[in-house]
Design a protein around this motif. Structure first.
Motif, PDB file in Angstrom:
ATOM      1  N   ARG A 127       7.049  -0.260  11.237  1.00 13.13           N
ATOM      2  CA  ARG A 127       7.576  -1.396  10.467  1.00 13.13           C
ATOM      3  C   ARG A 127       8.084  -2.501  11.399  1.00 13.13           C
ATOM      4  NH1 ARG A 127       7.621  -0.208   5.244  1.00 13.13           N
ATOM      5  NH2 ARG A 127       7.804   1.952   4.602  1.00 13.13           N
ATOM      6  N   TRP A 182       5.065  -4.208  12.984  1.00 14.17           N
ATOM      7  CA  TRP A 182       4.425  -5.036  11.959  1.00 14.17           C
ATOM      8  C   TRP A 182       5.233  -6.302  11.707  1.00 14.17           C
ATOM      9  CZ3 TRP A 182       6.389  -6.642   7.304  1.00 14.17           C
ATOM     10  CH2 TRP A 182       5.494  -7.358   6.495  1.00 14.17           C
ATOM     11  N   GLN A 210      -4.224  -6.679   9.412  1.00 15.76           N
ATOM     12  CA  GLN A 210      -2.936  -6.093   9.754  1.00 15.76           C
ATOM     13  C   GLN A 210      -3.073  -4.596  10.033  1.00 15.76           C
ATOM     14  OE1 GLN A 210       0.193  -7.183   7.003  1.00 15.76           O
ATOM     15  NE2 GLN A 210      -0.289  -9.361   7.162  1.00 15.76           N
ATOM     16  N   LEU A 256      -2.179  -2.512  13.596  1.00 10.65           N
ATOM     17  CA  LEU A 256      -1.328  -1.325  13.691  1.00 10.65           C
ATOM     18  C   LEU A 256      -2.108  -0.127  14.228  1.00 10.65           C
ATOM     19  CD1 LEU A 256       0.778  -1.672  10.428  1.00 10.65           C
ATOM     20  CD2 LEU A 256       1.577  -1.954  12.775  1.00 10.65           C
ATOM     21  N   LEU A 296       2.047  -0.893   4.932  1.00 10.24           N
ATOM     22  CA  LEU A 296       1.501  -2.087   4.288  1.00 10.24           C
ATOM     23  C   LEU A 296       1.655  -2.058   2.770  1.00 10.24           C
ATOM     24  CD1 LEU A 296      -1.692  -2.769   6.413  1.00 10.24           C
ATOM     25  CD2 LEU A 296       0.553  -3.826   6.588  1.00 10.24           C
TER      26      LEU A 296
END
Length: 150
Positions: free
Chosen positions: A102, A105, A122, A126, A140
């Motif tokens: 997290r 991100w 995205q 990751l 996500l």
């Protein structure tokens, strides 16, 4: 190269940062014979100046906030660290991988993907950082609502 010069070169490398035995062996290979290098590395290990366990712990401590477990495991293995030492270093890390994912991100994107293409971008980011697909889906999918934060 003479043994003392080889030892000095090895100490210079170790003074810069921790190295695994395999890394140091590769760096010293052009400068001495295999027997001389093994002798120097054995002596450095005896003196506790060279330690794969310490290297693995330092690597995880230094890179752990930016990478997932899979990436850390791969990086350490590619540097010649034994699987048991890798497992011990990762177990001793104590960080929650979901929280790291997290954080990584949020540092890169900060807002939920608007469409499938952005979601895939995205997710690839990751994944490249070494996070597993189940964790990526969870991160996500459960992006906190910014309007709820006040």
């Amino acid at each position: 190269m003479e043994g003392s010069a080889l030892r000095e070169r090895a100490l210079r490398y170790l003074a810069q940062r921790e190295h695994s035995r395999a890394e140091l062996e590769r760096k010293l290979a052009p400068h001495g014979t295999a027997e001389d290098i093994a002798s120097v590395l054995n002596r450095l290990t005896e003196l506790e100046l060279l330690s794969d366990a310490r290297f693995a712990q330092a690597w995880v401590r230094g890179k752990g906030a930016r990478f997932g477990t899979a990436r850390l495991r791969h990086d350490l293995a590619s540097r010649g660290v034994d699987a048991e030492l890798i497992a011990a270093a990762l177990a001793g890390d104590g960080d929650d991988e979901e929280q790291r994912a997290r954080s990584v991100w949020a540092g890169k994107f900060g807002r939920a993907p608007g469409d499938a293409r952005e979601w895939a971008r995205q997710a690839r980011f990751l994944q490249g950082r070494g996070f597993g697909s189940a964790l990526i889906r969870k991160v996500l999918k459960e992006i906190p609502d910014e309007s709820a934060q006040g």
